[in-house]
Motif scaffolding. Structure first.
Motif, PDB file in Angstrom:
ATOM      1  N   TRP A   1       0.897  -1.166   0.010  1.00  0.00           N
ATOM      2  CA  TRP A   1      -0.178   0.075  -0.017  1.00  0.00           C
ATOM      3  C   TRP A   1       0.785   1.329   0.058  1.00  0.00           C
ATOM      4  O   TRP A   1       0.491   2.216  -0.778  1.00  0.00           O
ATOM      5  CB  TRP A   1      -0.959  -0.072   1.348  1.00  0.00           C
TER       6      TRP A   1
ATOM      7  N   ILE B   1       0.763   3.938  -2.628  1.00  0.00           N
ATOM      8  CA  ILE B   1       0.167   5.478  -2.558  1.00  0.00           C
ATOM      9  C   ILE B   1       1.230   6.620  -2.912  1.00  0.00           C
ATOM     10  O   ILE B   1       0.836   7.445  -3.305  1.00  0.00           O
ATOM     11  CB  ILE B   1      -0.276   5.501  -0.939  1.00  0.00           C
TER      12      ILE B   1
ATOM     13  N   LEU C   1      -3.074  13.208   1.895  1.00  0.00           N
ATOM     14  CA  LEU C   1      -3.863  12.077   2.055  1.00  0.00           C
ATOM     15  C   LEU C   1      -4.698  12.063   3.431  1.00  0.00           C
ATOM     16  O   LEU C   1      -3.704  12.278   4.237  1.00  0.00           O
ATOM     17  CB  LEU C   1      -3.201  10.936   1.794  1.00  0.00           C
TER      18      LEU C   1
ATOM     19  N   TRP D   1      -8.344  10.417  -4.529  1.00  0.00           N
ATOM     20  CA  TRP D   1      -7.669   9.168  -4.325  1.00  0.00           C
ATOM     21  C   TRP D   1      -8.575   8.093  -4.369  1.00  0.00           C
ATOM     22  O   TRP D   1      -8.285   6.669  -4.454  1.00  0.00           O
ATOM     23  CB  TRP D   1      -7.466   9.242  -2.762  1.00  0.00           C
TER      24      TRP D   1
ATOM     25  N   LEU E   1      -8.094   4.005  -3.663  1.00  0.00           N
ATOM     26  CA  LEU E   1      -8.477   3.588  -2.548  1.00  0.00           C
ATOM     27  C   LEU E   1      -9.774   2.552  -2.546  1.00  0.00           C
ATOM     28  O   LEU E   1     -10.197   1.884  -1.690  1.00  0.00           O
ATOM     29  CB  LEU E   1      -8.642   4.591  -1.487  1.00  0.00           C
TER      30      LEU E   1
ATOM     31  N   LEU F   1      -6.395   2.427   6.581  1.00  0.00           N
ATOM     32  CA  LEU F   1      -5.774   3.453   5.909  1.00  0.00           C
ATOM     33  C   LEU F   1      -5.039   4.203   7.125  1.00  0.00           C
ATOM     34  O   LEU F   1      -3.849   4.607   7.028  1.00  0.00           O
ATOM     35  CB  LEU F   1      -6.547   4.621   5.217  1.00  0.00           C
TER      36      LEU F   1
END
Length: 193
Positions: free
Chosen positions: A40, A44, A56, A68, A72, A86
């Motif tokens: 992740w 990201i 973010l 995003w 996501l 997250l």
């Protein structure tokens, strides 16, 4: 559904792991969760660089209109990253100096370092050198809101400050107090230092 890459509407290529349902849930096994978090984090930061995004927020995980959303959420497998997952990923990124909480003293929003402060420092110094701004005092606003396109355009001030701190330590910049805020003077130095 087969695990394949997918190109988003913005042209970003999502890795095949983005098509795996377990990727969107926190894993009970710490070693597995560590791998998920690392994947992740790479995703990201790559997406942020692709779209030149710096912020973010936890709430981006539930906002279908967020910039995003295409990362996501995966509507092809009906999965979305949960806010708690997250939050754990962002906490890991902050601990690894890949992000910083902004504003400070909260944990719901981060600034992402898709370039490290050292890399931003080099970009900043190269820009100052190539545009003839060595030995010139510039306000922070002039750097992040230049009249012509620049790789520093829109750079958040906390990241700019970190880059300037790197340059200051290597004697390539000096912070100057100016009437309308903060400024910096770029000093001739050894390139690539």
């Amino acid at each position: 559904m087969a695990l394949t890459t997918h190109t988003t509407s913005s042209g970003f290529v999502l890795p095949s792991i983005h098509a795996a349902k377990p990727f969107f849930t926190q894993q009970p096994n710490p070693a597995t969760q560590k791998t998920v978090t690392e994947n992740w984090t790479r995703l990201i930061l790559s997406y942020a660089r692709h779209k030149k995004l710096f912020t973010l927020r936890i709430e981006d995980a539930t906002d279908d209109k967020s910039e995003w959303d295409e990362v996501l959420r995966n509507p092809r497998i009906q999965r979305r990253l949960r806010p708690s997952h997250l939050a754990a990923i962002l906490s890991s990124m902050v601990a690894a100096n890949q992000a910083m909480y902004e504003p400070p003293n909260q944990t719901s929003s981060v600034l992402l370092f898709w370039r490290s402060p050292e890399e931003w420092a080099q970009v900043l110094y190269d820009w100052a050198n190539s545009t003839g701004h060595l030995n010139t005092i510039m306000t922070f606003y002039e750097i992040v809101e230049p009249p012509v396109p620049s790789p520093l355009e829109g750079l958040p001030l906390p990241i700019l400050r970190k880059a300037i701190a790197v340059l200051t330590k290597s004697a390539r910049a000096q912070i100057i107090a100016v009437a309308d805020g903060e400024g910096v003077r770029f000093l001739p130095g050894v390139p690539g230092r």
